[in-house]
Design a protein around this motif. Structure first.
Motif, PDB file in Angstrom:
ATOM      1  N   UNK A   7       0.439  -1.098   0.123  1.00 12.69           N
ATOM      2  CA  UNK A   7      -0.003   0.558   0.346  1.00 12.69           C
ATOM      3  C   UNK A   7       1.363   1.403  -0.202  1.00 12.69           C
ATOM      4  N   UNK A   8       1.864   1.431   0.838  1.00 19.74           N
ATOM      5  CA  UNK A   8       2.847   2.286   0.436  1.00 19.74           C
ATOM      6  C   UNK A   8       3.106   2.135  -0.495  1.00 19.74           C
ATOM      7  N   UNK A   9       3.400   1.450  -0.993  1.00 18.39           N
ATOM      8  CA  UNK A   9       4.088   1.499  -2.693  1.00 18.39           C
ATOM      9  C   UNK A   9       3.585   2.195  -3.519  1.00 18.39           C
ATOM     10  N   UNK A  23      -9.050   0.766   6.793  1.00 22.37           N
ATOM     11  CA  UNK A  23      -8.301   0.113   7.278  1.00 22.37           C
ATOM     12  C   UNK A  23      -7.079   0.408   6.350  1.00 22.37           C
ATOM     13  N   UNK A  24      -7.406   0.495   5.473  1.00 23.90           N
ATOM     14  CA  UNK A  24      -6.117   0.963   4.508  1.00 23.90           C
ATOM     15  C   UNK A  24      -5.089   1.597   4.827  1.00 23.90           C
ATOM     16  N   UNK A  25      -6.133   2.587   5.836  1.00 23.11           N
ATOM     17  CA  UNK A  25      -5.014   3.961   7.045  1.00 23.11           C
ATOM     18  C   UNK A  25      -3.950   3.547   7.484  1.00 23.11           C
ATOM     19  N   UNK A  26      -4.815   2.146   7.901  1.00 18.26           N
ATOM     20  CA  UNK A  26      -4.497   1.610   9.085  1.00 18.26           C
ATOM     21  C   UNK A  26      -2.586   0.780   8.706  1.00 18.26           C
ATOM     22  N   UNK A  27      -3.202  -0.130   7.383  1.00 14.94           N
ATOM     23  CA  UNK A  27      -2.106  -0.544   6.542  1.00 14.94           C
ATOM     24  C   UNK A  27      -1.130   0.421   6.533  1.00 14.94           C
ATOM     25  N   UNK A  57       0.393  11.535  11.428  1.00 18.76           N
ATOM     26  CA  UNK A  57       0.958  12.327  10.194  1.00 18.76           C
ATOM     27  C   UNK A  57       0.089  11.133   8.652  1.00 18.76           C
ATOM     28  N   UNK A  58      -0.050  10.197   8.859  1.00 18.43           N
ATOM     29  CA  UNK A  58      -1.089   9.423   8.122  1.00 18.43           C
ATOM     30  C   UNK A  58      -2.476  10.366   7.611  1.00 18.43           C
ATOM     31  N   UNK A  59      -2.960  10.565   9.625  1.00 20.63           N
ATOM     32  CA  UNK A  59      -4.409  11.257   9.539  1.00 20.63           C
ATOM     33  C   UNK A  59      -4.329  12.422   8.749  1.00 20.63           C
TER      34      UNK A  59
END
Length: 147
Positions: A7-9, A23-27, A57-59
């Protein structure tokens, strides 16, 4: 450490976080944590500050419109995950190396770094300054519209 980061890729900029599920953001946060650990294990640096703000940071980048919305870090070392999400992942293993990425946020390094953060406390003055400028621009814009 070669942890897979599928996902980060897919994240080249914060815009790529928009519309992702919780769910994706958690991963993505889990993968970002692994990537941060991997990078700092190569270059050295202050690991704890960045790991402490991975989810934040993601949020922030998923919700706000950076770089239009100014993001000010209190301690530059918190910004390692931010650097990965803002188009500098390919250079993250040059962190704190000669000619590499700065260990702190740096205005001339990225449009996502509105302020050159260093150590604790400088962010309060920077954020206050950004707020004053924003308020003055709004007031000026309002006044020009009523004349």
């Amino acid at each position: 450490m070669n942890t897979p980061t599928p996902l980060l890729d897919q994240i080249a900029s914060p815009a790529d976080l928009k519309g992702r599920t919780k769910t994706e953001l958690r991963k993505i946060a889990d993968e970002l944590r692994a990537e941060t650990i991997s990078a700092v294990s190569v270059t050295g640096g202050h690991l704890g500050a960045g790991l402490g703000v991975v989810e934040l940071t993601v949020a922030i980048h998923a919700v706000f419109e950076t770089p239009r919305d100014k993001l000010v870090w209190d301690v530059g070392h918190q910004a390692y995950p931010h650097k990965i999400l803002t188009g500098r992942r390919d250079r993250i293993r040059t962190l704190r190396q000669g000619g590499g990425l700065s260990g702190f946020t740096k205005r001339d390094e990225s449009e996502y770094d509105p302020f050159g953060a260093a150590h604790a406390g400088t962010s309060v003055s920077a954020a206050a300054g950004f707020a004053v400028v924003r308020r003055r621009r709004r007031r000026s814009s309002f006044m020009s519209n009523i004349r």
